[in-house]
Design a protein around this motif. Sequence first.
Motif, PDB file in Angstrom:
ATOM      1  N   GLU A 138       0.843  -1.193   0.000  1.00 14.03           N
ATOM      2  CA  GLU A 138       0.000   0.000   0.000  1.00 14.03           C
ATOM      3  C   GLU A 138       0.878   1.242   0.000  1.00 14.03           C
ATOM      4  O   GLU A 138       1.837   1.341   0.771  1.00 14.03           O
ATOM      5  N   ARG A 139       0.519   2.171  -0.866  1.00 16.35           N
ATOM      6  CA  ARG A 139       1.229   3.442  -0.936  1.00 16.35           C
ATOM      7  C   ARG A 139       0.224   4.567  -0.688  1.00 16.35           C
ATOM      8  O   ARG A 139      -0.813   4.645  -1.353  1.00 16.35           O
ATOM      9  N   THR A 140       0.509   5.422   0.266  1.00 16.82           N
ATOM     10  CA  THR A 140      -0.340   6.564   0.589  1.00 16.82           C
ATOM     11  C   THR A 140       0.413   7.848   0.278  1.00 16.82           C
ATOM     12  O   THR A 140       1.564   8.006   0.692  1.00 16.82           O
ATOM     13  N   ASN A 141      -0.229   8.737  -0.451  1.00 18.66           N
ATOM     14  CA  ASN A 141       0.398  10.021  -0.769  1.00 18.66           C
ATOM     15  C   ASN A 141      -0.064  11.057   0.248  1.00 18.66           C
ATOM     16  O   ASN A 141      -1.174  11.576   0.170  1.00 18.66           O
ATOM     17  N   GLU A 142       0.809  11.369   1.183  1.00 15.62           N
ATOM     18  CA  GLU A 142       0.507  12.361   2.216  1.00 15.62           C
ATOM     19  C   GLU A 142       1.215  13.687   1.940  1.00 15.62           C
ATOM     20  O   GLU A 142       1.272  14.546   2.813  1.00 15.62           O
ATOM     21  N   THR A 143       1.739  13.842   0.732  1.00 16.56           N
ATOM     22  CA  THR A 143       2.419  15.077   0.356  1.00 16.56           C
ATOM     23  C   THR A 143       1.421  16.012  -0.330  1.00 16.56           C
ATOM     24  O   THR A 143       0.236  15.707  -0.455  1.00 16.56           O
ATOM     25  N   ASP A 144       1.925  17.157  -0.810  1.00 17.41           N
ATOM     26  CA  ASP A 144       1.070  18.119  -1.503  1.00 17.41           C
ATOM     27  C   ASP A 144       1.294  18.094  -3.008  1.00 17.41           C
ATOM     28  O   ASP A 144       0.900  19.018  -3.721  1.00 17.41           O
ATOM     29  N   ARG A 145       1.922  17.033  -3.510  1.00 17.13           N
ATOM     30  CA  ARG A 145       2.175  16.898  -4.953  1.00 17.13           C
ATOM     31  C   ARG A 145       2.025  15.436  -5.349  1.00 17.13           C
ATOM     32  O   ARG A 145       2.099  14.536  -4.499  1.00 17.13           O
ATOM     33  N   PRO A 146       1.842  15.147  -6.652  1.00 14.26           N
ATOM     34  CA  PRO A 146       1.687  13.753  -7.070  1.00 14.26           C
ATOM     35  C   PRO A 146       2.937  12.928  -6.767  1.00 14.26           C
ATOM     36  O   PRO A 146       4.057  13.439  -6.759  1.00 14.26           O
ATOM     37  N   VAL A 147       2.728  11.634  -6.538  1.00 12.35           N
ATOM     38  CA  VAL A 147       3.810  10.689  -6.278  1.00 12.35           C
ATOM     39  C   VAL A 147       3.794   9.637  -7.376  1.00 12.35           C
ATOM     40  O   VAL A 147       2.746   9.082  -7.705  1.00 12.35           O
ATOM     41  N   VAL A 157       1.856   4.702 -12.139  1.00  7.74           N
ATOM     42  CA  VAL A 157       0.696   5.411 -11.596  1.00  7.74           C
ATOM     43  C   VAL A 157       1.184   6.725 -11.004  1.00  7.74           C
ATOM     44  O   VAL A 157       2.147   6.751 -10.232  1.00  7.74           O
ATOM     45  N   LEU A 158       0.538   7.803 -11.380  1.00  3.34           N
ATOM     46  CA  LEU A 158       0.814   9.106 -10.790  1.00  3.34           C
ATOM     47  C   LEU A 158      -0.281   9.351  -9.759  1.00  3.34           C
ATOM     48  O   LEU A 158      -1.406   9.709 -10.091  1.00  3.34           O
ATOM     49  N   LEU A 159       0.055   9.105  -8.490  1.00  2.00           N
ATOM     50  CA  LEU A 159      -0.926   9.136  -7.404  1.00  2.00           C
ATOM     51  C   LEU A 159      -1.027  10.542  -6.828  1.00  2.00           C
ATOM     52  O   LEU A 159      -0.029  11.127  -6.403  1.00  2.00           O
ATOM     53  N   GLN A 160      -2.247  11.085  -6.794  1.00  2.00           N
ATOM     54  CA  GLN A 160      -2.471  12.444  -6.329  1.00  2.00           C
ATOM     55  C   GLN A 160      -2.476  12.523  -4.799  1.00  2.00           C
ATOM     56  O   GLN A 160      -2.615  11.505  -4.119  1.00  2.00           O
ATOM     57  N   PRO A 161      -2.323  13.732  -4.235  1.00  2.00           N
ATOM     58  CA  PRO A 161      -2.373  13.885  -2.769  1.00  2.00           C
ATOM     59  C   PRO A 161      -3.670  13.342  -2.177  1.00  2.00           C
ATOM     60  O   PRO A 161      -4.712  13.318  -2.846  1.00  2.00           O
ATOM     61  N   ASP A 162      -3.586  12.892  -0.917  1.00  2.00           N
ATOM     62  CA  ASP A 162      -4.736  12.342  -0.192  1.00  2.00           C
ATOM     63  C   ASP A 162      -5.305  11.108  -0.889  1.00  2.00           C
ATOM     64  O   ASP A 162      -6.523  10.883  -0.870  1.00  2.00           O
ATOM     65  N   SER A 163      -4.447  10.334  -1.512  1.00  4.14           N
ATOM     66  CA  SER A 163      -4.892   9.139  -2.233  1.00  4.14           C
ATOM     67  C   SER A 163      -4.080   7.928  -1.790  1.00  4.14           C
ATOM     68  O   SER A 163      -2.969   8.050  -1.281  1.00  4.14           O
ATOM     69  N   LYS A 164      -4.676   6.732  -2.000  1.00  5.78           N
ATOM     70  CA  LYS A 164      -4.021   5.473  -1.646  1.00  5.78           C
ATOM     71  C   LYS A 164      -4.099   4.511  -2.816  1.00  5.78           C
ATOM     72  O   LYS A 164      -5.064   4.512  -3.579  1.00  5.78           O
ATOM     73  N   LEU A 165      -3.089   3.653  -2.921  1.00  2.00           N
ATOM     74  CA  LEU A 165      -3.090   2.599  -3.931  1.00  2.00           C
ATOM     75  C   LEU A 165      -2.555   1.321  -3.306  1.00  2.00           C
ATOM     76  O   LEU A 165      -1.501   1.318  -2.669  1.00  2.00           O
ATOM     77  N   SER A 166      -3.312   0.234  -3.465  1.00  2.00           N
ATOM     78  CA  SER A 166      -2.860  -1.087  -3.022  1.00  2.00           C
ATOM     79  C   SER A 166      -2.609  -1.943  -4.258  1.00  2.00           C
ATOM     80  O   SER A 166      -3.439  -1.988  -5.175  1.00  2.00           O
ATOM     81  N   TYR A 167      -1.471  -2.663  -4.262  1.00  4.61           N
ATOM     82  CA  TYR A 167      -1.072  -3.437  -5.435  1.00  4.61           C
ATOM     83  C   TYR A 167      -0.123  -4.549  -4.992  1.00  4.61           C
ATOM     84  O   TYR A 167       0.550  -4.439  -3.955  1.00  4.61           O
ATOM     85  N   PRO A 168      -0.043  -5.640  -5.742  1.00  3.21           N
ATOM     86  CA  PRO A 168       0.871  -6.723  -5.365  1.00  3.21           C
ATOM     87  C   PRO A 168       2.312  -6.380  -5.746  1.00  3.21           C
ATOM     88  O   PRO A 168       2.553  -5.592  -6.670  1.00  3.21           O
TER      89      PRO A 168
END
Length: 364
Positions: A138-147, A157-168
């Motif tokens: 699981e990756r959580t973006n707690e920054t103020d820019r995309p990760v 995947v370009l993950l936006q702030p306040d977002s989570k992604l779970s992947y194998p």
Amino acid sequence: MQQRNQYRSIEDFLADDSFKAWVLTGYDPDRWEVWAVENPQRAALVEEARNWWLAMQVPDTQPSTEVTSAALQDTWQKIWQAEEAAVVPLWRWWRSVAALLLLGGGLSLAWYLYNKTSRTPGISYSDLVEEVASPMLERTNETDRPVLISLSDGSSVLLQPDSKLSYPANFVDDERRVFLSGEGFFEISKNPDQPFLVYANEVVTKVVDTSFRVKAYADQPDIEVVVRTGKVNVSSNSAAGTSHEGDVLLLPNQGIRINRESLAFEKIDDLTQENQISQKLSNIERLSFEFSDVPVAQIFRTIEQAYLVEIDFPIEKLRNCYLTTSLNDEPLAQKLKIICTSLGPNASYQIEGNVITVTAEGCN
């Protein structure tokens, strides 16, 4: 007033002066009441926005000292009169008032929570992830820019702030499945034998190779899917209890908006005509990756702007290197691989978070 047909959130209504005037004064030249009752879903959102305005309403001016003193004196006079006339002692009177205030506040809070929970759909990110038997990262973006997240199959995947992604850690099943809460831009590597699925609350987006964006925040009533390249199939998750009839096929420059509660699908055939979406497109959705005899340094700058990453490369060694190529349908890792291959056998790249390091001795 046609723009109000595009309102999808409470904030849209709170920013409308005509709506504010109707709520606070009853003046309704734009026929808000008639417009609201035309659609039950719209009426619920209008009522919630109306309640917000009423709750936030405070006097524009403070009363003068004289007015305040007179009001206090009048209040105490009534209390003394009540105390003399009543058998109940004053402290019991105050206790009764306090009880009524607490009861009123409790009822208001209960009503608010009831409305919020009754409108919250039943499928959440955590519900979906808990059903997966295999271990997930699981990756959580707690920054103020995309990760930037690089997946094992070469997808990104370009993950936006306040977002989570779970992947194998590695995709080993017949399908490549990931789970999103929030917003992410996906670029999927080609593999027809192993389709890629993004689970986002009540919606499943299925692709083979393409680039697209999914927006599915837990506290928002709608889910959006927007396609940049390729094509995707969007359907409701069978766990939602009510399935949309058939998949909806989306092509480039198309999108769809899904209401999480009713699972109503609103297809958008031309994103350029949908201001709410087109005005919020990110750099990666706007920039072109078609290059004709373009300096490699400029191509790297385009990638930096699109992915909001930093690319460290030997500027002097690549100063006279030019490239003609099409990178539109390629995920980030494949873009970099194509560029490095064109530079020669000694060129390579490495991705560490949002920093990319390119090593090269020059170009062919």
